[in-house]
Design a protein around this motif. Structure first.
Motif, PDB file in Angstrom:
ATOM      1  N   ARG A 109       2.118  -9.229   1.788  1.00  0.00           N
ATOM      2  CA  ARG A 109       2.714  -9.420   3.106  1.00  0.00           C
ATOM      3  C   ARG A 109       4.235  -9.494   3.024  1.00  0.00           C
ATOM      4  NH1 ARG A 109       4.461 -13.928   5.153  1.00  0.00           N
ATOM      5  NH2 ARG A 109       3.355 -15.149   3.573  1.00  0.00           N
ATOM      6  N   GLU A 110       4.777 -10.150   2.006  1.00  0.00           N
ATOM      7  CA  GLU A 110       6.246 -10.299   1.897  1.00  0.00           C
ATOM      8  C   GLU A 110       6.937  -8.945   1.809  1.00  0.00           C
ATOM      9  OE1 GLU A 110       4.374 -13.937  -0.069  1.00  0.00           O
ATOM     10  OE2 GLU A 110       3.989 -11.767   0.082  1.00  0.00           O
ATOM     11  N   VAL A 111       6.325  -7.994   1.116  1.00  0.00           N
ATOM     12  CA  VAL A 111       6.907  -6.650   1.008  1.00  0.00           C
ATOM     13  C   VAL A 111       6.769  -5.906   2.328  1.00  0.00           C
ATOM     14  CG1 VAL A 111       6.619  -4.381  -0.089  1.00  0.00           C
ATOM     15  CG2 VAL A 111       6.627  -6.471  -1.489  1.00  0.00           C
ATOM     16  N   LEU A 112       5.618  -6.008   2.972  1.00  0.00           N
ATOM     17  CA  LEU A 112       5.401  -5.306   4.237  1.00  0.00           C
ATOM     18  C   LEU A 112       6.360  -5.780   5.325  1.00  0.00           C
ATOM     19  CD1 LEU A 112       1.484  -5.286   4.393  1.00  0.00           C
ATOM     20  CD2 LEU A 112       3.000  -3.472   3.584  1.00  0.00           C
ATOM     21  N   GLU A 113       6.720  -7.053   5.288  1.00  0.00           N
ATOM     22  CA  GLU A 113       7.568  -7.623   6.334  1.00  0.00           C
ATOM     23  C   GLU A 113       9.053  -7.619   5.987  1.00  0.00           C
ATOM     24  OE1 GLU A 113       5.994 -11.499   7.046  1.00  0.00           O
ATOM     25  OE2 GLU A 113       4.152 -10.756   8.021  1.00  0.00           O
ATOM     26  N   ALA A 114       9.405  -7.222   4.778  1.00  0.00           N
ATOM     27  CA  ALA A 114      10.810  -7.256   4.371  1.00  0.00           C
ATOM     28  C   ALA A 114      11.704  -6.282   5.162  1.00  0.00           C
ATOM     29  CB  ALA A 114      10.939  -7.005   2.872  1.00  0.00           C
ATOM     30  N   ALA A 116       6.747  -1.535   7.507  1.00  0.00           N
ATOM     31  CA  ALA A 116       6.324  -0.537   6.520  1.00  0.00           C
ATOM     32  C   ALA A 116       5.310   0.404   7.157  1.00  0.00           C
ATOM     33  CB  ALA A 116       5.721  -1.227   5.297  1.00  0.00           C
ATOM     34  N   PHE A 117       5.417   1.691   6.810  1.00  0.00           N
ATOM     35  CA  PHE A 117       4.596   2.716   7.445  1.00  0.00           C
ATOM     36  C   PHE A 117       3.971   3.609   6.373  1.00  0.00           C
ATOM     37  CE2 PHE A 117       7.919   1.297  10.224  1.00  0.00           C
ATOM     38  CZ  PHE A 117       7.237   1.043  11.412  1.00  0.00           C
ATOM     39  N   ASN A 118       2.714   3.945   6.598  1.00  0.00           N
ATOM     40  CA  ASN A 118       1.935   4.681   5.613  1.00  0.00           C
ATOM     41  C   ASN A 118       1.479   6.024   6.177  1.00  0.00           C
ATOM     42  OD1 ASN A 118      -1.422   4.770   4.617  1.00  0.00           O
ATOM     43  ND2 ASN A 118       0.236   4.999   3.158  1.00  0.00           N
ATOM     44  N   THR A 159      -0.532  -3.090   7.602  1.00  0.00           N
ATOM     45  CA  THR A 159      -0.867  -4.494   7.730  1.00  0.00           C
ATOM     46  C   THR A 159      -1.542  -4.921   6.434  1.00  0.00           C
ATOM     47  OG1 THR A 159      -3.025  -3.999   8.696  1.00  0.00           O
ATOM     48  CG2 THR A 159      -1.161  -4.255  10.223  1.00  0.00           C
ATOM     49  N   GLU A 160      -1.904  -6.182   6.334  1.00  0.00           N
ATOM     50  CA  GLU A 160      -2.537  -6.648   5.103  1.00  0.00           C
ATOM     51  C   GLU A 160      -3.946  -6.103   4.931  1.00  0.00           C
ATOM     52  OE1 GLU A 160      -1.424 -10.698   3.472  1.00  0.00           O
ATOM     53  OE2 GLU A 160      -1.058 -11.026   5.613  1.00  0.00           O
ATOM     54  N   GLY A 161      -4.616  -5.710   5.994  1.00  0.00           N
ATOM     55  CA  GLY A 161      -5.948  -5.122   5.893  1.00  0.00           C
ATOM     56  C   GLY A 161      -5.872  -3.706   5.352  1.00  0.00           C
ATOM     57  N   LEU A 162      -6.939  -3.234   4.715  1.00  0.00           N
ATOM     58  CA  LEU A 162      -6.968  -1.907   4.106  1.00  0.00           C
ATOM     59  C   LEU A 162      -6.969  -0.810   5.173  1.00  0.00           C
ATOM     60  CD1 LEU A 162      -7.251  -0.114   1.585  1.00  0.00           C
ATOM     61  CD2 LEU A 162      -9.735  -0.362   1.805  1.00  0.00           C
ATOM     62  N   ASP A 163      -5.819  -0.153   5.338  1.00  0.00           N
ATOM     63  CA  ASP A 163      -5.676   0.969   6.284  1.00  0.00           C
ATOM     64  C   ASP A 163      -6.142   0.612   7.691  1.00  0.00           C
ATOM     65  OD1 ASP A 163      -4.733   2.567   4.176  1.00  0.00           O
ATOM     66  OD2 ASP A 163      -6.748   3.212   3.644  1.00  0.00           O
TER      67      ASP A 163
END
Length: 306
Positions: A93-98, A103-105, A139-143
């Motif tokens: 989560r810390e990386v996704l929210e930095a 963050a986009f996939n 998000t933290e959930g898988l895809d």
């Protein structure tokens, strides 16, 4: 936009190249650490690392993005957004929210169908007539995050995982570059994924690669094409000098009747539990891939060993 790009295989390189060509600032590239490759097992950078280094972009190859020092270093980049394309690690989560915008996939399926590790292979193996690419907020959930852009792609009758991967890489790169300005402007529309139609594309296991000729021809054909070129669906064949392992790399369903695994003629038509499969390209162990004509000319296959 000041971006970080996280990716590893050739599929990811196409998106990174498009982002660089479009003029976005790539502050740092993250990729999986160099891995042993080839006969000499020499440590070799990933395709993404090699591409980025050739263009003078900083590259980091952490063993884990969950390490506190890696999270701190990522946060210190001062990013607007992170772009992830087949990176190979689950991000905390810390990386996704930095990044300021998140963050986009880029994911190679029509979400929520085929979340997970092997969406291209699973789509072909399941007999899907179409797949696609989706840009989603991570998000933290898988895809599980909302999608911002989706493009549908037809799966052709002789499609392999390799050919489909190449087409999806190009389509996905264009879609990603077209979506980034909307993300920057705050105009991208995020659509939650529906709760219905969720499937998971589990990683391909070694036990799934051996061909079982007792299965219907359509299922065998999809297995061959869905696993080509790597890891490859395989069978044991009896040749003039004994048994040899053969990878089937391309096939089609044809009419034919016989015991499962029986060769129907000398042109690699193999009987299945129902119907038959014509192998159109194959690779003997220790040799290169060959089309049907070259394979049968160079190797006298006498029977298939169950």
């Amino acid at each position: 936009m000041r971006l970080a790009f996280l990716g590893t295989p050739e599929f990811s390189v196409v998106s990174l190249a498009a982002i660089v060509a479009a003029g976005f600032e790539v502050a740092c590239v993250y990729s999986q650490p160099p891995a042993p490759r080839g006969r000499g097992k020499k440590l070799t950078p990933s395709p993404v690392q090699a591409f980025a280094e050739q263009r003078g972009i900083e590259v980091r190859t952490p063993l884990s993005m969950r390490a506190p020092e890696e999270i701190a270093a990522f946060e210190a980049l001062g990013l607007d957004a992170a772009v992830v394309v087949a990176f190979g690690q689950i991000l905390p989560r810390e990386v996704l929210e930095a990044p300021r915008l998140g963050a986009f996939n880029l994911h190679a399926s029509l979400l929520p169908r085929w979340r997970g590790a092997a969406p291209i292979q699973r789509a072909i193996m399941a007999g899907d007539k179409a797949t696609g690419v989706a840009v989603m907020r991570m998000t933290e959930g898988l895809d599980e995050g909302p999608t911002l852009a989706v493009e549908r792609v037809r799966i052709d009758a002789l499609e392999t995982a390799g050919t489909l991967l190449g087409r999806l890489a190009e389509v996905g790169a264009r879609l990603l570059v077209a979506t980034l300005p909307d993300i920057a402007a705050g105009t991208a529309v995020e659509t939650p994924q529906p709760a219905e139609g969720v499937t998971y594309a589990k990683k391909i296991r070694p036990r799934e690669t051996k061909i079982d000729w007792r299965k219907p021809a359509a299922e065998v054909d999809r297995q061959i094409r869905g696993l080509a070129p790597l890891p490859g669906a395989w069978f044991m064949a009896e040749g003039e000098r004994g048994p040899v392992r053969v990878k089937a790399l391309l096939s089609r369903v044809e009419e034919g009747d016989g015991a499962p695994g029986e060769l129907l003629g000398d042109r690699l038509l193999v009987a299945c539990g129902a119907g038959a499969v014509r192998i159109l390209a194959a690779q003997r162990e220790g040799r290169g891939a060959q089309g049907l004509d070259d394979f049968v000319r160079g190797f006298r296959l006498t029977k298939i060993v169950a």
